[in-house]
Each structure stands twice: as C-alpha cells, then as structure tokens.
Motif scaffolding. Structure first.
Motif, PDB file in Angstrom:
ATOM      1  N   HIS A  29      43.573  39.935  38.088  1.00 35.94           N
ATOM      2  CA  HIS A  29      42.637  38.819  38.161  1.00 35.94           C
ATOM      3  C   HIS A  29      43.015  37.871  39.298  1.00 35.94           C
ATOM      4  O   HIS A  29      44.130  37.910  39.813  1.00 35.94           O
ATOM      5  CB  HIS A  29      42.584  38.052  36.829  1.00 35.94           C
ATOM      6  N   LYS A  30      42.026  37.034  39.640  1.00 36.79           N
ATOM      7  CA  LYS A  30      42.248  36.010  40.660  1.00 36.79           C
ATOM      8  C   LYS A  30      41.416  34.791  40.289  1.00 36.79           C
ATOM      9  O   LYS A  30      40.228  34.909  40.003  1.00 36.79           O
ATOM     10  CB  LYS A  30      41.835  36.524  42.038  1.00 36.79           C
ATOM     11  N   ILE A  31      42.052  33.632  40.280  1.00 35.05           N
ATOM     12  CA  ILE A  31      41.369  32.387  39.949  1.00 35.05           C
ATOM     13  C   ILE A  31      40.942  31.709  41.236  1.00 35.05           C
ATOM     14  O   ILE A  31      41.718  31.570  42.173  1.00 35.05           O
ATOM     15  CB  ILE A  31      42.277  31.463  39.108  1.00 35.05           C
ATOM     16  N   GLU A  70      47.675  43.104  45.074  1.00 34.64           N
ATOM     17  CA  GLU A  70      48.494  41.926  44.782  1.00 34.64           C
ATOM     18  C   GLU A  70      49.058  41.318  46.062  1.00 34.64           C
ATOM     19  O   GLU A  70      49.051  40.104  46.247  1.00 34.64           O
ATOM     20  CB  GLU A  70      49.634  42.296  43.826  1.00 34.64           C
ATOM     21  N   LYS A  71      49.529  42.163  46.949  1.00 33.84           N
ATOM     22  CA  LYS A  71      50.155  41.675  48.185  1.00 33.84           C
ATOM     23  C   LYS A  71      49.145  41.108  49.173  1.00 33.84           C
ATOM     24  O   LYS A  71      49.369  40.061  49.776  1.00 33.84           O
ATOM     25  CB  LYS A  71      50.938  42.807  48.845  1.00 33.84           C
ATOM     26  N   PHE A  72      48.021  41.803  49.356  1.00 36.56           N
ATOM     27  CA  PHE A  72      47.076  41.406  50.400  1.00 36.56           C
ATOM     28  C   PHE A  72      45.810  40.737  49.873  1.00 36.56           C
ATOM     29  O   PHE A  72      45.106  40.081  50.627  1.00 36.56           O
ATOM     30  CB  PHE A  72      46.691  42.625  51.250  1.00 36.56           C
ATOM     31  N   GLY A  73      45.517  40.900  48.582  1.00 41.22           N
ATOM     32  CA  GLY A  73      44.286  40.344  48.030  1.00 41.22           C
ATOM     33  C   GLY A  73      44.488  39.143  47.147  1.00 41.22           C
ATOM     34  O   GLY A  73      43.533  38.524  46.695  1.00 41.22           O
ATOM     35  N   GLY A  74      45.740  38.817  46.890  1.00 44.54           N
ATOM     36  CA  GLY A  74      46.026  37.621  46.107  1.00 44.54           C
ATOM     37  C   GLY A  74      45.708  37.728  44.632  1.00 44.54           C
ATOM     38  O   GLY A  74      45.558  36.710  43.958  1.00 44.54           O
ATOM     39  N   VAL A  75      45.584  38.944  44.101  1.00 54.58           N
ATOM     40  CA  VAL A  75      45.338  39.086  42.670  1.00 54.58           C
ATOM     41  C   VAL A  75      46.655  39.101  41.912  1.00 54.58           C
ATOM     42  O   VAL A  75      47.719  39.330  42.490  1.00 54.58           O
ATOM     43  CB  VAL A  75      44.508  40.354  42.349  1.00 54.58           C
ATOM     44  N   THR A  76      46.561  38.828  40.609  1.00 53.16           N
ATOM     45  CA  THR A  76      47.721  38.749  39.730  1.00 53.16           C
ATOM     46  C   THR A  76      47.508  39.687  38.548  1.00 53.16           C
ATOM     47  O   THR A  76      46.393  39.773  38.042  1.00 53.16           O
ATOM     48  CB  THR A  76      47.878  37.299  39.215  1.00 53.16           C
ATOM     49  N   PRO A  77      48.549  40.364  38.091  1.00 53.80           N
ATOM     50  CA  PRO A  77      48.388  41.229  36.918  1.00 53.80           C
ATOM     51  C   PRO A  77      47.909  40.429  35.705  1.00 53.80           C
ATOM     52  O   PRO A  77      48.310  39.282  35.506  1.00 53.80           O
ATOM     53  CB  PRO A  77      49.791  41.776  36.672  1.00 53.80           C
ATOM     54  N   GLY A  78      47.068  41.062  34.897  1.00 55.79           N
ATOM     55  CA  GLY A  78      46.582  40.421  33.675  1.00 55.79           C
ATOM     56  C   GLY A  78      45.089  40.164  33.734  1.00 55.79           C
ATOM     57  O   GLY A  78      44.434  40.412  34.751  1.00 55.79           O
ATOM     58  N   GLY A  96      38.899  28.264  41.883  1.00 54.52           N
ATOM     59  CA  GLY A  96      38.217  27.078  41.377  1.00 54.52           C
ATOM     60  C   GLY A  96      37.933  27.190  39.894  1.00 54.52           C
ATOM     61  O   GLY A  96      38.835  27.408  39.092  1.00 54.52           O
ATOM     62  N   ALA A  97      36.662  27.080  39.523  1.00 53.93           N
ATOM     63  CA  ALA A  97      36.255  27.120  38.115  1.00 53.93           C
ATOM     64  C   ALA A  97      35.967  28.536  37.637  1.00 53.93           C
ATOM     65  O   ALA A  97      35.512  28.726  36.513  1.00 53.93           O
ATOM     66  CB  ALA A  97      35.020  26.245  37.916  1.00 53.93           C
ATOM     67  N   GLU A  98      36.225  29.531  38.472  1.00 55.30           N
ATOM     68  CA  GLU A  98      35.932  30.914  38.114  1.00 55.30           C
ATOM     69  C   GLU A  98      37.189  31.783  38.173  1.00 55.30           C
ATOM     70  O   GLU A  98      38.107  31.515  38.938  1.00 55.30           O
ATOM     71  CB  GLU A  98      34.893  31.506  39.053  1.00 55.30           C
ATOM     72  N   CYS A  99      37.164  32.821  37.367  1.00 54.53           N
ATOM     73  CA  CYS A  99      38.233  33.813  37.380  1.00 54.53           C
ATOM     74  C   CYS A  99      37.569  35.175  37.540  1.00 54.53           C
ATOM     75  O   CYS A  99      36.671  35.525  36.775  1.00 54.53           O
ATOM     76  CB  CYS A  99      39.033  33.749  36.082  1.00 54.53           C
ATOM     77  N   GLY A 100      38.010  35.922  38.531  1.00 50.83           N
ATOM     78  CA  GLY A 100      37.485  37.262  38.761  1.00 50.83           C
ATOM     79  C   GLY A 100      38.464  38.299  38.242  1.00 50.83           C
ATOM     80  O   GLY A 100      39.670  38.206  38.483  1.00 50.83           O
ATOM     81  N   GLU A 101      37.948  39.286  37.499  1.00 55.37           N
ATOM     82  CA  GLU A 101      38.791  40.310  36.892  1.00 55.37           C
ATOM     83  C   GLU A 101      38.306  41.693  37.317  1.00 55.37           C
ATOM     84  O   GLU A 101      37.110  41.947  37.355  1.00 55.37           O
ATOM     85  CB  GLU A 101      38.699  40.154  35.371  1.00 55.37           C
ATOM     86  N   LEU A 102      39.246  42.559  37.673  1.00 53.74           N
ATOM     87  CA  LEU A 102      38.900  43.917  38.042  1.00 53.74           C
ATOM     88  C   LEU A 102      39.955  44.869  37.524  1.00 53.74           C
ATOM     89  O   LEU A 102      41.063  44.480  37.189  1.00 53.74           O
ATOM     90  CB  LEU A 102      38.751  44.071  39.544  1.00 53.74           C
ATOM     91  N   CYS A 103      39.587  46.127  37.465  1.00 50.83           N
ATOM     92  CA  CYS A 103      40.490  47.179  37.037  1.00 50.83           C
ATOM     93  C   CYS A 103      40.753  48.063  38.250  1.00 50.83           C
ATOM     94  O   CYS A 103      39.818  48.545  38.888  1.00 50.83           O
ATOM     95  CB  CYS A 103      39.844  47.976  35.912  1.00 50.83           C
ATOM     96  N   ILE A 104      42.023  48.233  38.595  1.00 51.77           N
ATOM     97  CA  ILE A 104      42.372  48.969  39.798  1.00 51.77           C
ATOM     98  C   ILE A 104      43.474  49.980  39.462  1.00 51.77           C
ATOM     99  O   ILE A 104      44.315  49.712  38.604  1.00 51.77           O
ATOM    100  CB  ILE A 104      42.809  47.997  40.921  1.00 51.77           C
ATOM    101  N   ASN A 105      43.437  51.110  40.102  1.00 49.21           N
ATOM    102  CA  ASN A 105      44.446  52.139  39.850  1.00 49.21           C
ATOM    103  C   ASN A 105      45.828  51.568  40.122  1.00 49.21           C
ATOM    104  O   ASN A 105      46.058  50.901  41.132  1.00 49.21           O
ATOM    105  CB  ASN A 105      44.161  53.368  40.715  1.00 49.21           C
ATOM    106  N   SER A 106      46.767  51.846  39.226  1.00 50.56           N
ATOM    107  CA  SER A 106      48.105  51.256  39.341  1.00 50.56           C
ATOM    108  C   SER A 106      48.846  51.694  40.604  1.00 50.56           C
ATOM    109  O   SER A 106      49.722  50.984  41.085  1.00 50.56           O
ATOM    110  CB  SER A 106      48.949  51.572  38.106  1.00 50.56           C
ATOM    111  N   SER A 107      48.468  52.840  41.175  1.00 51.55           N
ATOM    112  CA  SER A 107      49.172  53.296  42.378  1.00 51.55           C
ATOM    113  C   SER A 107      48.834  52.462  43.608  1.00 51.55           C
ATOM    114  O   SER A 107      49.555  52.497  44.596  1.00 51.55           O
ATOM    115  CB  SER A 107      48.887  54.775  42.642  1.00 51.55           C
ATOM    116  N   ILE A 108      47.744  51.706  43.551  1.00 49.56           N
ATOM    117  CA  ILE A 108      47.387  50.848  44.688  1.00 49.56           C
ATOM    118  C   ILE A 108      47.307  49.376  44.304  1.00 49.56           C
ATOM    119  O   ILE A 108      47.004  48.534  45.142  1.00 49.56           O
ATOM    120  CB  ILE A 108      46.060  51.294  45.351  1.00 49.56           C
ATOM    121  N   ALA A 109      47.617  49.053  43.042  1.00 46.31           N
ATOM    122  CA  ALA A 109      47.538  47.667  42.591  1.00 46.31           C
ATOM    123  C   ALA A 109      48.455  46.750  43.394  1.00 46.31           C
ATOM    124  O   ALA A 109      48.102  45.612  43.681  1.00 46.31           O
ATOM    125  CB  ALA A 109      47.857  47.576  41.106  1.00 46.31           C
ATOM    126  N   TYR A 110      49.610  47.264  43.777  1.00 46.81           N
ATOM    127  CA  TYR A 110      50.540  46.430  44.549  1.00 46.81           C
ATOM    128  C   TYR A 110      49.926  45.990  45.877  1.00 46.81           C
ATOM    129  O   TYR A 110      50.222  44.904  46.382  1.00 46.81           O
ATOM    130  CB  TYR A 110      51.867  47.155  44.770  1.00 46.81           C
TER     131      TYR A 110
END
Length: 104
Positions: A43-45, A64-72, A47-61
């Motif tokens: 997910h990524k917050i 996280e590194k380049f897209g600013g998303v956080t696990p959960g 402002g007043a919104e939180c965006g959630e997506l499901c991504i394959n764990s082999s590319i999640a890092y």
C-alpha cells in the motif's frame, strides 16, 4: 527470464508482448495461477487516500524501493472505506490495478 515471465504474467493485458528483447506468448493458466498465488499486498498513503495493490513477491522489493509502497494493507492504517479503483503505471513493470480507500 523467470522474472520477466513473472512480470508478464502479472501485468500483461494482451496475449502477446514484446519485452526486453524477448517475445512472449500467452501463458498457461496454471502459470498465471501460480504467480497470483504468490501475491504480496502493498500500500501507499497519499494525503486522504490509501492505494492498495497485490504484487508478486519476487518483484515487490522493486515496488518498495522505487515506487514508495509499503508491505501491508490499507485497513491496517485505518483506511477502510472503498472509494474507487484506478490503473497506475509501474514503468517497465507495466500497469497495476490499485484499489483506493479513504478513512471513515
């Protein structure tokens, strides 16, 4: 090559894609099911919104590194009201469907 197939399985919207010099054709549904089963919620917050997506764990890092998303998920951050879905570009990884939530 395995990572490229994983990326294609998650993000491909057509039956044939040309990516990084390789020509891929439609993947077997069992391969796609395997990739989707290895889904990691991020997910990524903003402002007043939180965006959630499901991504394959082999590319999640990479996300996280380049897209600013956080696990959960967004629910764990208090964003529980569904607002809408939108397609977001993930650069060379393709597009992803993101579910947007707000706080009650």
């Amino acid at each position: 090559m395995k990572l490229a197939l994983t990326i294609l399985a998650v993000f491909a919207s057509t039956t044939t894609a040309f990516n990084n010099g390789f020509l891929f054709t439609e993947l077997q549904s069992a391969q796609i099911d395997q990739v989707l089963a290895d889904c990691k919620t991020e997910h990524k917050i903003d402002g007043a919104e939180c965006g959630e997506l499901c991504i394959n764990s082999s590319i999640a890092y990479l996300a996280e590194k380049f897209g600013g998303v956080t696990p959960g998920d967004c629910k764990s951050e208090g964003y529980t009201v569904f607002d809408h879905t939108e397609t977001v570009s993930m650069g060379p990884l393709g597009d992803a469907e993101v579910t947007i939530y707000t706080k009650p």
